[in-house]
Design an enzyme around this catalytic site. Sequence first.
Site, short mmCIF file in Angstrom:
data_model
loop_
_atom_site.label_atom_id
_atom_site.label_comp_id
_atom_site.label_asym_id
_atom_site.label_seq_id
_atom_site.Cartn_x
_atom_site.Cartn_y
_atom_site.Cartn_z
N ASP A 94 27.62 27.21 24.19
CA ASP A 94 27.16 26.83 22.85
C ASP A 94 27.78 25.49 22.50
O ASP A 94 28.83 25.41 21.86
CB ASP A 94 27.54 27.91 21.84
CG ASP A 94 26.88 27.68 20.49
OD1 ASP A 94 26.08 26.73 20.38
OD2 ASP A 94 27.15 28.45 19.56
N ALA A 95 27.12 24.42 22.95
CA ALA A 95 27.66 23.07 22.83
C ALA A 95 26.84 22.17 21.92
O ALA A 95 27.31 21.15 21.46
CB ALA A 95 27.76 22.43 24.22
N LYS A 96 25.57 22.55 21.71
CA LYS A 96 24.65 21.80 20.84
C LYS A 96 24.66 20.31 21.16
O LYS A 96 24.76 19.45 20.28
CB LYS A 96 24.98 22.06 19.37
CG LYS A 96 24.85 23.54 18.99
CD LYS A 96 25.15 23.76 17.52
CE LYS A 96 25.04 25.24 17.16
NZ LYS A 96 26.08 26.08 17.77
N ARG A 97 24.50 20.00 22.44
CA ARG A 97 24.47 18.62 22.89
C ARG A 97 23.08 18.02 22.68
O ARG A 97 22.12 18.71 22.36
CB ARG A 97 24.87 18.52 24.36
CG ARG A 97 26.29 18.98 24.67
CD ARG A 97 27.34 18.13 23.95
NE ARG A 97 28.64 18.24 24.59
CZ ARG A 97 29.65 18.99 24.15
NH1 ARG A 97 29.48 19.73 23.08
NH2 ARG A 97 30.80 19.01 24.78
#
Length: 273
Positions: A94-97
């Site tokens: 869950d990095a939302k890059r």
Amino acid sequence: MTTQQLHEQILQKKSFLCVGLDPDLSKIPAHLLETEDPIFEFNKAIIDATHDLTVGYKPNTAFFEAYGIKGWMSLQKTINYINENYPDIFTIADAKRGDIGNTSSMYAKAFFEDLNFDSVTVAPYMGKDSVEPFLAFENKHTIMLALTSNEGAFDFQTLNTNGTELYKQVLETSKTWKNSQNLMYVVGATKAEYFADIRKIVPDSFLLVPGIGAQGGSLSEVCKYGMNDKIGLLVNSARAIIYASKGTDFAEKAREEALKVQQEMAEIIDSKF
């Protein structure tokens, strides 16, 4: 991992639970702070206690990055532990890059090759060329933000432009991208009333659904409107499970909370399939 393998795990375990791993040193049990790597020891205990009840784990990278290189090493140890001991578990970074193409390519390489996650969350604001580098990896999955569970989602995501809400345009447009079969979408459980419309646009895609538990989302409502003929849901719960206790019994209490969710999911699956 393929979506078919994920579907088989869901049916086998009668669970579409994803446990969020959001380790916060101010919240984890005090006795773990005396260990060499408190974050990893906390995650390991949660994983060992819940692995048969969940089909996925979702480490939120911010909770590791906040502790610098030691936190990043804890993340690497955590994903390695899951892959080595519970290889059938679906893993989500869950990095939302999301950035310009060559930068996104490096992000994708970091999470898919170096860390060997099955999937990563991405933000689509910069458009196709910021997402497609993630989609190029075979049997890896890009989980794109569509309609999120936070209050600020209404600032932009539901704005009406050209007669259609923005989140719907994002969904429709993403379907035209190369390797779009590798897309999944984030849709918050607190937005259950939107699921029917979302399913009209992406009827076959997996939806990652945060917001159950501490955020107050309703599992039954999510399933009523969001479940497809292959279930197609990964419902995430983090704080309500991993912080069920701050004592030495934290892993046992986490299992109890995960079991409650899994049992509700099993009843839903049995009633529909």
